[in-house]
Design a protein around this motif. Structure first.
Motif, short mmCIF file in Angstrom:
data_model
loop_
_atom_site.label_atom_id
_atom_site.label_comp_id
_atom_site.label_asym_id
_atom_site.label_seq_id
_atom_site.Cartn_x
_atom_site.Cartn_y
_atom_site.Cartn_z
N LYS A 301 0.83 -1.20 0.00
CA LYS A 301 0.00 0.00 0.00
C LYS A 301 0.87 1.25 0.00
O LYS A 301 1.82 1.36 0.78
CB LYS A 301 -0.86 0.03 1.27
N ASN A 303 0.38 4.31 1.26
CA ASN A 303 -0.50 5.11 2.11
C ASN A 303 0.31 5.81 3.18
O ASN A 303 -0.22 6.24 4.19
CB ASN A 303 -1.56 4.21 2.75
N PRO A 306 0.57 10.63 4.02
CA PRO A 306 -0.80 11.15 4.15
C PRO A 306 -0.92 12.65 3.91
O PRO A 306 -2.01 13.12 3.58
CB PRO A 306 -1.17 10.79 5.61
N ASP A 323 -2.93 -0.96 -3.46
CA ASP A 323 -3.73 0.22 -3.19
C ASP A 323 -2.81 1.46 -3.14
O ASP A 323 -1.71 1.38 -2.61
CB ASP A 323 -4.43 0.02 -1.84
N GLN A 325 -3.09 5.34 -1.82
CA GLN A 325 -3.88 6.39 -1.17
C GLN A 325 -2.98 7.58 -0.89
O GLN A 325 -2.15 7.53 0.01
CB GLN A 325 -4.43 5.88 0.17
N LYS A 327 -4.09 10.96 -0.27
CA LYS A 327 -5.32 11.73 -0.17
C LYS A 327 -5.17 13.22 -0.35
O LYS A 327 -6.08 13.89 -0.83
CB LYS A 327 -5.98 11.42 1.18
N TRP A 350 -8.26 3.61 -10.96
CA TRP A 350 -7.25 4.59 -10.58
C TRP A 350 -7.11 5.70 -11.63
O TRP A 350 -7.09 6.87 -11.32
CB TRP A 350 -5.90 3.92 -10.32
N SER A 353 -9.97 8.06 -11.54
CA SER A 353 -10.18 8.85 -10.33
C SER A 353 -9.64 10.26 -10.57
O SER A 353 -9.28 10.63 -11.68
CB SER A 353 -9.48 8.21 -9.14
#
Ligand SMILES: *[C@@H]1O[C@H](CO)[C@@H](O)[C@H](O)[C@H]1NC(C)=O
Ligand SMILES: *[C@@H]1O[C@H](CO)[C@@H](O)[C@H](O)[C@H]1NC(C)=O
Ligand SMILES: *[C@@H]1O[C@H](CO)[C@@H](O)[C@H](O)[C@H]1NC(C)=O
Ligand SMILES: *[C@@H]1O[C@H](CO)[C@@H](O)[C@H](O)[C@H]1NC(C)=O
Ligand SMILES: *[C@@H]1O[C@H](CO)[C@@H](O)[C@H](O)[C@H]1NC(C)=O
Ligand SMILES: *[C@@H]1O[C@H](CO)[C@@H](O)[C@H](O)[C@H]1NC(C)=O
Length: 433
Positions: A301, A303, A306, A323, A325, A327, A350, A353
């Motif tokens: 991931k 992620n 952040p 994944d 992320q 954000k 993806w 998005s």
């Protein structure tokens, strides 16, 4: 005056004689003293003192200070013992081309004004400068069996440290606030690196030391260019800012947590770290260069950034990615290339998005087990960079060539010795086992 009675008659006679001619004696003494001073100056003050044998050393033996540089070269003997009168070398101490040199000793040397440079000394096993308190630049390269360094005192004024291709086993230091360079690479027995340095303003490079090397730079706040390779543990808990690039390549650690790192001016590369699976960059909001996360087998991931909102160049993510992320990501000035080895990662989703609107570099390429999707972003094109635009900063360079000495024999031969180099703020502790 009991002593007087003990003097042999001949001495008494010569004393009487000297008294008789005391004027002449005085004059001669003065002129001889003058001679001594001027020849002392002559001999101890040179642009370069070139030394190639122990007679050359003997010639300088009464110098307390050697003004200028000291160059020892073509030295064929096994031991260099600097005179115990010698306290200071105002310039650099350089030793080259001394293949038989085993020991280097300077019992009273307290200061080297410039660089202490030793290179390609294949027999050198020991350096002993127990009084050394000051040296500006330490430049040690290709000293394959150097395993014992005796620096007992605190050493001040160190600006740069380069130690490569030695058999030293530990490096530790305290209270050095600033360094231009800290470069420790290809020291195959080096298992521990500790320094309290806070700023490294040019190069911080740690690579290809012992596989189980632990690196503790817990006071480091600023680095210009940071490269960490082949380490098994790293503490960068105070790091706030990297002006240029930060690269973590081929390390053996599971965790990479840099809790205070706010900005990276250049590229962030995290590549080929086989077991890395806990990554945390909780504060990083800007990467001025590219974001490269490639071939970290255990990372699934993305992620761990952040707060990241801007990537100045391209992003490239390759691996077992399931994944992504990011954000807060608002802008990628370059392109984006994602290669996910699993089919769990949904390229269609993806690329459809919001990434389409934040990637300005024009190209989005996403590959998973099912195939590749290429799309064009509708970016303004003001930053027409592409994948090739990532400045990798040599991040994928292999460890320096030439380190082939894995001298187990040497390691065994010099067992259970614990030595320490103390460099002001600094010291190297050398432990042989
Ligand atoms: C001074 O030097 C001269 C010649 O170099 C020598 O003959 C003389 O003995 C010396 N005198 C003293 C007092 O050392
Ligand atoms: C690094 O050294 C500091 C002390 O200077 C210590 O508090 C910290 O726990 C060490 N980090 C690791 C990972 O051992
Ligand atoms: C990543 O792995 C692939 C496939 O094994 C390889 O082709 C590529 O060169 C690797 N890239 C890096 C930067 O290690
Ligand atoms: C790109 O397209 C998206 C939707 O298609 C739009 O919201 C966004 O404003 C566009 N970006 C630019 C820079 O034109
Ligand atoms: C996507 O682009 C890459 C290189 O830009 C190319 O090699 C590949 O064939 C393209 N794939 C598709 C499906 O268009
Ligand atoms: C950063 O450091 C690496 C490794 O020492 C080097 O290859 C690279 O050229 C450096 N980059 C810059 C911009 O100084």
């Amino acid at each position: 005056m009991k002593i007087g009675f003990l003097l042999p008659i001949a001495t008494c006679l010569s004393l009487a004689n000297a008294t008789a001619t005391s004027n002449t004696f005085l004059l001669q003494a003065i002129s001889n003293t003058t001679n001594t001073i001027s020849s002392y100056e002559d001999k101890c003050y040179r642009e370069t003192h070139t030394i190639s044998n122990s007679n050359d050393l003997k010639y300088l033996e009464d110098c307390q200070t050697l003004k200028g540089d000291v160059l020892i070269s073509n030295f064929k003997e096994p031991i260099i013992q600097l005179s115990s009168n010698l306290q200071e070398i105002s310039g650099s101490l350089t030793i080259r081309n001394a293949p038989h040199l085993v020991r280097l000793e300077g019992p009273k040397l307290t200061s080297i004004g410039e660089t202490f440079s030793i290179r390609e000394l294949t027999s050198l096993a020991l350096i002993s400068f127990p009084e050394l308190k000051s040296v500006k630049v330490l430049d040690w390269k290709v000293l394959p069996i150097l395993s014992t360094v005796h620096f007992n005192s605190e050493i001040k004024d160190v600006e740069s440290i380069t130690v490569t291709d030695t058999s030293l086993t530990a490096f530790s230091g305290f209270m050095t606030n600033n360094l231009h360079t800290l470069d420790l690479n290809n020291n195959r027995f080096l298992e521990s690196i500790t320094s309290n340095v806070e700023r490294v303003t040019e190069k911080l490079h740690i690579a290809a030391n012992a596989e189980n090397v632990h690196v503790n730079l817990s006071h480091l706040k600023f680095a210009k260019n940071l490269t960490i390779q082949e380490t098994s543990n790293i503490d960068l808990s105070s790091l706030e800012n990297v002006e240029n690039s930060a690269s973590f390549i081929n390390n053996y650690f599971k965790q990479l947590k840099i809790p205070k790192l706010k900005a990276i001016g250049g590229t962030l590369s995290i590549s080929r770290n086989q077991v890395l699976n806990q990554v945390e960059f909780p504060m990083t909001d800007e990467i001025g260069g590219g974001l490269v996360v490639v071939n970290n087998t255990a990372i699934e991931k993305i992620n761990f950034l952040p707060k990241l909102s801007i990537i100045g160049e391209a992003m490239e993510i390759v691996g077992n990615i399931k994944d992504i992320q990011l954000k807060q990501l608002k802008l990628v000035k370059g392109s984006a290339k994602i290669t996910a080895f699993s089919s769990i990662f949904d390229c269609t989703k993806w690329t459809k998005s919001e990434v389409g609107s934040i990637i300005r570099g024009g190209k989005i390429e996403c590959t998973n087990a099912k195939g590749t999707i290429n799309t064009s972003s509708n970016g303004t094109g003001d930053d027409n960079r592409n994948m090739d635009g990532i400045n990798h900063d040599g991040a994928f360079a292999e460890p320096a060539p030439g380190f082939k000495y894995r001298s187990e024999a040497v390691k065994k031969a010099i067992s259970f010795v614990l030595l320490s180099i103390a460099l002001s703020s600094y010291y190297l502790v050398l432990k042989l086992n």
